[in-house]
Design an enzyme around this catalytic site. Sequence first.
Site, PDB file in Angstrom:
ATOM      1  N   GLU A  33      -5.040   3.383  10.729  1.00 14.44           N
ATOM      2  CA  GLU A  33      -5.191   2.458   9.610  1.00 14.44           C
ATOM      3  C   GLU A  33      -4.746   1.054  10.027  1.00 14.44           C
ATOM      4  O   GLU A  33      -3.705   0.875  10.654  1.00 14.44           O
ATOM      5  CB  GLU A  33      -4.373   2.946   8.409  1.00 14.44           C
ATOM      6  N   ARG A 107      -7.168   4.112  -8.635  1.00 17.09           N
ATOM      7  CA  ARG A 107      -7.328   4.312  -7.197  1.00 17.09           C
ATOM      8  C   ARG A 107      -5.989   4.559  -6.504  1.00 17.09           C
ATOM      9  O   ARG A 107      -5.876   5.399  -5.608  1.00 17.09           O
ATOM     10  CB  ARG A 107      -8.024   3.108  -6.572  1.00 17.09           C
ATOM     11  N   TYR A 220     -12.251   2.044 -19.137  1.00 15.48           N
ATOM     12  CA  TYR A 220     -11.853   3.428 -19.404  1.00 15.48           C
ATOM     13  C   TYR A 220     -10.355   3.563 -19.171  1.00 15.48           C
ATOM     14  O   TYR A 220      -9.752   2.791 -18.425  1.00 15.48           O
ATOM     15  CB  TYR A 220     -12.627   4.421 -18.524  1.00 15.48           C
ATOM     16  N   ASP A 296     -18.533   4.044   2.742  1.00 13.40           N
ATOM     17  CA  ASP A 296     -19.004   2.670   2.880  1.00 13.40           C
ATOM     18  C   ASP A 296     -19.244   2.265   4.323  1.00 13.40           C
ATOM     19  O   ASP A 296     -20.014   1.340   4.584  1.00 13.40           O
ATOM     20  CB  ASP A 296     -17.994   1.704   2.249  1.00 13.40           C
TER      21      ASP A 296
END
Length: 395
Positions: A33, A107, A220, A296
């Site tokens: 990462e 998320r 939401y 993605d």
Amino acid sequence: MSGLSIAVVGAGIGGLTAALALARQGHAVSLIERRTGFSEVGAGLQLSPNASRILIDLGLGPALRRVATEPERVAVRAIRTGRTIGEVALGRFMRERFGAPYWVIHRADLQTILLDAVRSEPSIRLVMGRTVEAVEDGPAGASLSWVSAGGAHETMSAHMIVGADGVWSKVRQALGDTKPPTYRGYIAWRATFERSAAPAELSGDETGLWLGPQGHVVHYPIAGGKLVNVVAIERNPAPVEGWAAPGNRADLLARYPSAAPALRQLLALPQDWLRWSLFDHPAQRLAMGRIALLGDAAHPVLPFLAQGAAMAIEEAATLASLIAGPETGIPALLAAYEKARLGRATRVQDEARKNGRIYHAGSLIALGRDQVMRYLGPEGMTKRYDWLYGFRIPG
């Protein structure tokens, strides 16, 4: 196949899911990462049954149920008048039809759950603060090179490399796809606020979708129902820089000057807004040799079908499932992975682009759109996506 060394580049939702699923198949995974730590920023996201089923099968169901919300419906309204255009059935209908829930979640909450599971797996090595610069394939293995946060250059070898490094993927370039993603003329604004502050008519257990020719709004409840996530889409010929550019609330409200009062009130609630530009890129290659892509990194998709995270989760699970099969050699296995995923990824991209046109249709096309929604009804609107939500891992 068993006992492989696998490097996964990118520890977003797709990379974390891939690392977890691959480790559960008995492989040694290095998860690399670029960031030096995991922050709590980020918008909400939607986990339709094709994704929630996979996460539940990975044993994450109990943790997800504590923080996710399960809306009963999508209420579709006109931005200017507030008139109800139609509904999409979620909640119990989704669970009974597809055998898994339609959740909405922050998320950061999903990232935390996945990260905790990854850190509990002894066969996963999490390598932070490394920016991958190059990826190479070879007859006996693949290799990658990176630079650390301190400036040191390092290399590593693995049986296989998985690129989950997002829209601007460095790994994608190793497959010969060097064309940058295309800006599609939309900027998304995102924010969260306390649910208790929401207008009464918009505070229920539902997803709100507001449609208009110049943009649309989705909101939401997330964080176990404590917060509301809101995303507003505006047409704009020029992109903004980065994924979290600050946005001025007054500028957003100026984009929706004639919105229904309840929507104007909702958009005025958040003090702080962040913006990002919407890009996509045609799905061309998902694998070559010993290198694979997912999410993605392989096929950025517009958010108008709420499938960005779901596609990455599907691909992580599909890849892990194929590697659990017979010993056919990694290049052949990854060719099968590409064949299994390319058509579906292309269809999702096409449907997302089409939804963008439908959401922002002018008066004549919008009239036909509204009539179709009313004719189909809530359950009919959901059944249109049986092909999407009913996905299960092949084999």
